[in-house]
Scaffold this active site. Structure first.
Site, PDB file in Angstrom:
ATOM      1  N   ASP A  14      36.676 124.917  -0.312  1.00  0.00           N
ATOM      2  CA  ASP A  14      36.045 123.800   0.395  1.00  0.00           C
ATOM      3  C   ASP A  14      34.811 124.278   1.158  1.00  0.00           C
ATOM      4  OD1 ASP A  14      35.703 121.250   1.319  1.00  0.00           O
ATOM      5  OD2 ASP A  14      37.367 121.295   2.743  1.00  0.00           O
ATOM      6  N   HIS A  31      27.311 123.770  -4.661  1.00  0.00           N
ATOM      7  CA  HIS A  31      28.314 124.065  -5.701  1.00  0.00           C
ATOM      8  C   HIS A  31      27.872 125.271  -6.541  1.00  0.00           C
ATOM      9  CE1 HIS A  31      30.593 120.655  -4.504  1.00  0.00           C
ATOM     10  NE2 HIS A  31      29.700 119.760  -4.903  1.00  0.00           N
ATOM     11  N   LEU A 125      44.736 139.642 -15.563  1.00  0.00           N
ATOM     12  CA  LEU A 125      44.646 138.652 -14.471  1.00  0.00           C
ATOM     13  C   LEU A 125      44.643 137.260 -15.091  1.00  0.00           C
ATOM     14  CD1 LEU A 125      43.801 137.596 -11.572  1.00  0.00           C
ATOM     15  CD2 LEU A 125      41.442 138.035 -12.242  1.00  0.00           C
TER      16      LEU A 125
HETATM   17  C1  FPP Z   1      34.689 121.316  -2.240  1.00  0.00           C
HETATM   18  O1  FPP Z   1      33.580 121.408  -1.385  1.00  0.00           O
HETATM   19  C2  FPP Z   1      34.310 121.816  -3.558  1.00  0.00           C
HETATM   20  C3  FPP Z   1      34.464 121.111  -4.711  1.00  0.00           C
HETATM   21  C4  FPP Z   1      35.041 119.766  -4.759  1.00  0.00           C
HETATM   22  C5  FPP Z   1      34.003 121.658  -5.995  1.00  0.00           C
HETATM   23  C6  FPP Z   1      34.269 123.110  -6.207  1.00  0.00           C
HETATM   24  C7  FPP Z   1      33.345 123.596  -7.247  1.00  0.00           C
HETATM   25  C8  FPP Z   1      32.847 124.839  -7.327  1.00  0.00           C
HETATM   26  C9  FPP Z   1      33.229 125.926  -6.408  1.00  0.00           C
HETATM   27  C10 FPP Z   1      31.856 125.172  -8.377  1.00  0.00           C
HETATM   28  C11 FPP Z   1      32.332 124.822  -9.760  1.00  0.00           C
HETATM   29  C12 FPP Z   1      32.079 125.913 -10.653  1.00  0.00           C
HETATM   30  C13 FPP Z   1      32.968 126.375 -11.551  1.00  0.00           C
HETATM   31  C14 FPP Z   1      32.647 127.620 -12.276  1.00  0.00           C
HETATM   32  C15 FPP Z   1      34.257 125.702 -11.808  1.00  0.00           C
HETATM   33  P1  FPP Z   1      32.933 120.063  -0.834  1.00  0.00           P
HETATM   34  O2  FPP Z   1      31.879 119.633  -1.770  1.00  0.00           O
HETATM   35  O3  FPP Z   1      33.986 119.039  -0.583  1.00  0.00           O
HETATM   36  O4  FPP Z   1      32.319 120.563   0.522  1.00  0.00           O
HETATM   37  P2  FPP Z   1      32.112 119.721   1.857  1.00  0.00           P
HETATM   38  O5  FPP Z   1      33.501 119.331   2.327  1.00  0.00           O
HETATM   39  O6  FPP Z   1      31.463 120.699   2.769  1.00  0.00           O
HETATM   40  O7  FPP Z   1      31.250 118.544   1.510  1.00  0.00           O
END
Ligand code: FPP
Length: 235
Positions: A14, A31, A125
């Site tokens: 997150d 992201h 892994l």
């Molecule tokens: C949450 O942060 C994150 C997500 C919903 C997406 C996670 C995606 C990635 C880490 C990248 C994807 C890449 C691959 C290789 C799968 P948020 O957007 O909710 O953050 P915020 O709460 O600060 O808005």
């Protein structure tokens, strides 16, 4: 290095959006930075000797986000597989997918299938991407699968269900239960992630935003885990 590592580490990644906003960048750039953190995490996990890692990359609730952001996340996944798959395979990492394939864009479904197929015999892994994943949906789906199989195999659909039979029908099978759940970015909730599998997990929350979650942050979490006394309901 560690006397007691979690057999299964799960991470709610997150804070990509907040990281981006704090730097005047777009959420998609957040992201992108988060995807680089996944890359580094793979290296650290191999070096430390972790065996099973699950990452919450896209939830069944994330479809509520703007289309542009959804497309950016799936396109990062596609790029990640394009760029990293051969290294992942040569390093002995097995890629797994947990979640429903429905709604995932066709290109991403092919990329995931390709990665899962190529790496299926790797044993160093297990790296489990939870994509279009929801814990409640997974449990309902497992029940559906049990009933479908029983009908196909002409068994009684009403036969008492064992824990083993149920777990064999979860998306995460054959991964073991989660020992340590890490959530970054300060929120203290489980957000429909691996609800069945976290029954006895230790929960670790850090203020660090996912793009900043580096090797030393991971070590800190594992050191914290190492000190936990786990009783599983016993004394
Ligand atoms: C949450 O942060 C994150 C997500 C919903 C997406 C996670 C995606 C990635 C880490 C990248 C994807 C890449 C691959 C290789 C799968 P948020 O957007 O909710 O953050 P915020 O709460 O600060 O808005």
């Amino acid at each position: 290095m560690f006397s007691n590592l979690p057999n299964h580490l799960a991470i709610i990644m997150d804070g990509n959006g907040r990281w981006a906003t704090s730097k005047g960048k777009s959420r998609s750039e957040g992201h992108e930075a988060g995807s680089e953190t996944i890359d580094q995490l793979m290296d650290s996990a191999l070096e430390i000797g972790l065996k099973n890692v699950s990452l919450y990359a896209f939830s069944t609730e994330n479809w509520k986000r703007p289309l542009k952001e959804i497309q950016a996340i799936f396109s990062l996944l596609d790029d990640f597989i394009d760029k990293k798959l051969s290294t992942i395979h040569s390093r002995g990492i097995r890629i797994l997918h947990s979640g429903s394939k429905s709604k995932i864009p066709g290109k991403s479904t092919s990329q995931i299938d390709k990665a899962v197929r190529l790496t299926e015999n790797n044993t160093r892994l297990n790296l489990n991407f939870c994509l279009n994943y929801g814990g409640q949906e997974e449990i309902l789906n497992a029940f559906d699968r049990v009933i479908e199989k029983r009908i196909e195999e002409k068994q009684s659909p009403g036969k008492k269900l064992s824990q083993k039979e149920f777990e064999e029908n979860l998306y995460t099978y054959p991964l073991p239960p989660v020992d340590l759940l890490i959530r970054t970015a300060g929120e203290q909730r489980v957000s429909n992630f691996l609800l069945w599998q976290i029954a006895y997990a230790e929960l670790y929350f850090t203020e660090t935003l996912w793009p900043d979650f580096n090797r030393s942050e991971l070590i800190q979490a594992l050191e914290w885990y190492e000190k936990r006394i786990r009783k599983f309901g016993g004394l």
